[in-house]
Design a protein around this motif. Structure first.
Motif, short mmCIF file in Angstrom:
data_model
loop_
_atom_site.label_atom_id
_atom_site.label_comp_id
_atom_site.label_asym_id
_atom_site.label_seq_id
_atom_site.Cartn_x
_atom_site.Cartn_y
_atom_site.Cartn_z
N GLY A 279 0.82 -1.20 0.00
CA GLY A 279 0.00 0.00 0.00
C GLY A 279 0.85 1.24 0.00
O GLY A 279 2.08 1.19 0.18
N GLU A 280 0.21 2.39 -0.18
CA GLU A 280 0.95 3.65 -0.10
C GLU A 280 1.53 3.83 1.30
O GLU A 280 2.59 4.41 1.48
CB GLU A 280 0.02 4.81 -0.47
CG GLU A 280 0.74 6.13 -0.63
CD GLU A 280 -0.15 7.19 -1.23
OE1 GLU A 280 0.37 8.28 -1.55
OE2 GLU A 280 -1.36 6.94 -1.41
N SER A 410 -1.10 -1.09 -7.33
CA SER A 410 -0.24 -0.78 -6.18
C SER A 410 1.17 -1.33 -6.38
O SER A 410 2.16 -0.69 -6.00
CB SER A 410 -0.86 -1.34 -4.89
OG SER A 410 -2.07 -0.69 -4.59
#
Length: 442
Positions: A279-280, A410
């Motif tokens: 994820g970010e 992602s």
């Protein structure tokens, strides 16, 4: 390192309905796969991979009903036509296709993969498997599973025949001379005349040699016999990720087997199958990780596990040990390695109840318990550690995401740039074929 993306399960076991999966389109909509191929190529990934199964799971309770109800292991299509279409909207990314040497005939498979290698301009890989699933076996006329060691005997002969066919017409055999009308040089087209234990094939392959001559060969056997078969013919091994200690031992066992075959171990990589959720931020990745627990209801766990190992787990007694069940699996010619990989969290000599077993394995079925989860930097740390510890040869197959295209995006937008900053992943495709890109050490 090299990276593949496994799309085999993206529509199975409930993932099709989780947030981040496609909306207004479901399997087998071709638009889904064209979009994914283009995203993966934008990320410079090596290949998209398709495993396969040709039967509806029916090992659990001797019935296919639960598999049909919950979408366990089905529906599945032969993905070769899909690969043909995806190759037309991409230029570089490769494609891995799976067929079973236990059931298929080598002439058919060699001919098909030759054609696909032409269509894709040299971007095909062939993942050859030894099948342990009873539903598949029944569709090919088998009443029982072939004995474990014999499956690999057949696989080795199968690949020997394929290689013989792919090499039966020399790359420069075709002339296509318009003035004389000569098509090819007969001296460069040779019969195979193979007569073996499992197959009788005259040959030659009645086809034009393909850009790679033969596809990249991949195989995933993890037992001692499976590793021996890998050493006999593979370009790259596809392997599970049961923990770093076991992965290092697998690499060492493969190197020893390759040496026994007179092959250079440095030229054969291991592609580690791993569930990566990036994820970010770490919090974003963990939120998506938790979605996996919503995918598979506990009612579907037995169906999934029984199909994977080829043994009916509905027959479990009220109390048992892992060792006791594994002995029965071995005796039935099913997959003890698969079962042991599923049950690493248990002491194999401890007594369990059925409820304890199935509730614990719900996380395994959803790929929750063995996922690597975090920010791009955290996931890249894991990948670097495994890559270095196992000889810096090969890479990773990213499998079983909660939802695509979200989780592929992602990988492409967060993880790939992080690996590039560390000098661990390509910044451009440099090869013309998949084999050339997999050999690239840029």
């Amino acid at each position: 390192m090299h990276i593949g993306y496994d799309l085999s399960w993206s529509h199975l076991e409930g993932r099709w309905r989780l947030p981040g999966s496609w909306t207004h389109a479901t399997f087998p909509d071709m638009r889904i796969y064209k979009e994914l191929a283009q995203i993966a190529e934008r990320g410079l990934l090596d290949f998209i991979f398709f495993g396969d199964g040709s039967g509806i799971p029916n090992t659990w309770k001797g019935s296919r009903d639960d598999a049909v109800k919950w979408g366990v292991g089905w529906p599945r299509h032969d993905m070769s036509p899909y690969i043909s279409v995806m190759s037309q909207v991409t230029q570089h990314i490769g494609f891995g296709l799976t067929y079973s040497s236990t059931f298929m005939h080598p002439f058919y498979v060699a001919r098909l993969l030759n054609a696909l290698d032409h269509v894709t301009n040299g971007r095909m890989a062939f993942n050859v498997i030894a099948s342990t699933r009873r539903a598949d076996a029944a569709n090919y006329g088998f009443d029982e599973l072939m004995e474990h060691e014999r499956r690999y005997d057949r696989m080795e002969e199968f690949i020997d025949v394929c290689n013989g066919l792919w090499n039966s017409v020399e790359p420069d055999a075709f002339i296509w001379d318009r003035d004389s009308g000569v098509v090819a040089d007969p001296a460069k087209v040779r019969a195979l005349d193979h007569v073996g234990e499992f197959f009788k094939v005259a040959g030659p392959l009645a086809s034009v040699p393909s850009p790679q001559v033969r596809p990249v060969l991949i195989q995933a056997g993890a037992s001692p016999r499976g590793i021996k078969a890998s050493a006999h013919f593979v370009d790259h091994v596809f392997a599970m990720s049961p923990g770093l200690d076991k992965q290092v031992k697998h690499r060492a066992a493969l190197d020893k087997a390759l040496a026994a075959e007179g092959r250079d171990a440095s030229r054969v990589g291991i592609v580690w199958d791993v569930v990566l959720i990036v994820g970010e931020t770490e919090a974003d990745a963990r939120r998506r990780h938790d979605l996996l627990l919503q995918a598979v209801p506990v009612e579907a766990v037995g169906t999934f596990l029984s199909h994977q190992i080829g043994y009916d787990l509905s027959k479990l007694p009220d109390k048992f040990t892992i060792n006791e069940i594994n002995d029965e699996i071995v005796a039935s010619q099913a997959s003890p390695v698969g079962f042991l990989n599923m049950t690493t969290e248990f002491d194999p000599s401890d007594t369990l109840t059925k409820d304890e077993f199935f509730h614990a394995l719900q996380k395994h079925t959803a790929s929750y318990d063995h996922a690597i989860v975090g920010s791009a930097a955290q996931v890249a740390d894991y990948m670097e550690e495994v890559f270095v510890a196992t000889g810096e040869s090969g890479g990773f197959m990213i499998a079983h995401p909660p939802g695509v295209p979200r989780d592929l995006l992602s990988v492409v937008d967060f993880l790939v740039p992080e690996l590039q900053r560390r000098g661990r992943f390509r910044t451009r495709y440099t090869g013309r074929t998949l084999r050339e890109n997999l050999a690239d050490d840029e």
